[in-house]
Design a protein around this motif. Structure first.
Motif, mmCIF file in Angstrom:
data_model
loop_
_atom_site.group_PDB
_atom_site.id
_atom_site.type_symbol
_atom_site.label_atom_id
_atom_site.label_comp_id
_atom_site.label_asym_id
_atom_site.label_seq_id
_atom_site.Cartn_x
_atom_site.Cartn_y
_atom_site.Cartn_z
ATOM 1 N N ALA A 6 -5.205 -24.655 29.500
ATOM 2 C CA ALA A 6 -6.570 -24.421 29.950
ATOM 3 C C ALA A 6 -6.549 -23.296 30.975
ATOM 4 C CB ALA A 6 -7.154 -25.685 30.584
ATOM 5 N N ILE A 7 -7.417 -22.330 30.801
ATOM 6 C CA ILE A 7 -7.514 -21.201 31.717
ATOM 7 C C ILE A 7 -8.938 -21.171 32.268
ATOM 8 C CG2 ILE A 7 -7.256 -18.719 32.010
ATOM 9 C CD1 ILE A 7 -5.490 -18.717 29.490
ATOM 10 N N SER A 53 -15.291 -18.014 33.375
ATOM 11 C CA SER A 53 -14.920 -18.181 31.973
ATOM 12 C C SER A 53 -13.939 -19.339 31.861
ATOM 13 C CB SER A 53 -14.226 -16.919 31.445
ATOM 14 O OG SER A 53 -15.043 -15.782 31.588
ATOM 15 N N MET A 54 -13.999 -20.054 30.728
ATOM 16 C CA MET A 54 -13.037 -21.103 30.453
ATOM 17 C C MET A 54 -12.501 -20.922 29.046
ATOM 18 S SD MET A 54 -13.334 -25.246 30.253
ATOM 19 C CE MET A 54 -13.975 -25.226 28.592
ATOM 20 N N LEU A 55 -11.187 -21.010 28.934
ATOM 21 C CA LEU A 55 -10.551 -20.944 27.630
ATOM 22 C C LEU A 55 -9.518 -22.050 27.528
ATOM 23 C CD1 LEU A 55 -10.529 -17.671 28.810
ATOM 24 C CD2 LEU A 55 -10.315 -17.432 26.355
ATOM 25 N N VAL A 56 -9.339 -22.558 26.338
ATOM 26 C CA VAL A 56 -8.198 -23.405 26.013
ATOM 27 C C VAL A 56 -7.504 -22.691 24.871
ATOM 28 C CG1 VAL A 56 -7.384 -25.645 25.211
ATOM 29 C CG2 VAL A 56 -9.341 -25.516 26.768
ATOM 30 N N ILE A 57 -6.235 -22.341 25.104
ATOM 31 C CA ILE A 57 -5.507 -21.515 24.146
ATOM 32 C C ILE A 57 -4.170 -22.151 23.790
ATOM 33 C CG2 ILE A 57 -6.563 -19.398 25.018
ATOM 34 C CD1 ILE A 57 -3.584 -18.908 26.232
ATOM 35 N N ALA A 65 0.765 -17.845 28.491
ATOM 36 C CA ALA A 65 -0.651 -18.046 28.816
ATOM 37 C C ALA A 65 -1.124 -17.004 29.826
ATOM 38 C CB ALA A 65 -0.872 -19.460 29.348
ATOM 39 N N GLN A 66 -0.292 -16.703 30.816
ATOM 40 C CA GLN A 66 -0.632 -15.680 31.810
ATOM 41 C C GLN A 66 -0.774 -14.311 31.145
ATOM 42 O OE1 GLN A 66 -1.170 -16.189 35.242
ATOM 43 N NE2 GLN A 66 -1.822 -14.059 35.300
ATOM 44 N N ALA A 67 0.157 -13.984 30.270
ATOM 45 C CA ALA A 67 0.082 -12.704 29.559
ATOM 46 C C ALA A 67 -1.172 -12.636 28.688
ATOM 47 C CB ALA A 67 1.336 -12.505 28.711
ATOM 48 N N PHE A 68 -1.539 -13.761 28.087
ATOM 49 C CA PHE A 68 -2.734 -13.822 27.250
ATOM 50 C C PHE A 68 -3.970 -13.419 28.051
ATOM 51 C CE2 PHE A 68 -6.497 -15.884 25.629
ATOM 52 C CZ PHE A 68 -6.417 -15.707 24.265
ATOM 53 N N TYR A 75 -10.168 -9.117 32.511
ATOM 54 C CA TYR A 75 -9.111 -9.064 33.523
ATOM 55 C C TYR A 75 -9.018 -7.638 34.086
ATOM 56 C CZ TYR A 75 -4.559 -9.691 35.750
ATOM 57 O OH TYR A 75 -3.532 -9.755 36.665
ATOM 58 N N ASP A 76 -8.998 -6.657 33.187
ATOM 59 C CA ASP A 76 -8.930 -5.255 33.622
ATOM 60 C C ASP A 76 -10.191 -4.821 34.358
ATOM 61 O OD1 ASP A 76 -6.367 -4.831 32.659
ATOM 62 O OD2 ASP A 76 -7.071 -4.125 30.704
#
Length: 101
Positions: A6-7, A53-57, A65-68, A75-76
């Protein structure tokens, strides 16, 4: 083996304009990585304004996950004030078929 992460990303104050300007690139990126995404949605505050934002990947580990999330155009664009990543231990709920007990 891939696991779920989860992010949760919280927007910086007054970042709505940047968010909207980057929406097209963000959605194009989501199309490219959609096979890894279980959930992707904006977070909203009590007034219905964007809060993050919320993502589950699917990811192989925390570094993956961090790289994702670092590949996301948002992010940029530097709209996020904080990013929290946690491994998810799915055990119950309507999305996973009920309860195991």
């Amino acid at each position: 083996m891939a696991e779920l992460y989860a992010i949760n990303c919280r927007d910086k104050p007054n970042s709505k304009e940047k968010r909207m300007a980057g929406l097209k690139a963000h959605l194009a990126h989501m199309d490219e990585v959609f096979d890894r995404v279980s959930i992707a949605c904006p977070l909203l505050d009590e007034d219905g304004d964007f809060a993050g934002s919320m993502l589950v990947i699917s990811a192989t580990d925390m570094a993956d996950a961090q790289a994702f999330i670092e590949q996301d155009p948002y992010y940029d664009a530097d709209i996020w004030d904080s990013i929290q990543i946690d491994r998810v231990g799915v055990t119950a709920g309507s999305w996973v078929g009920g309860q195991p007990w």
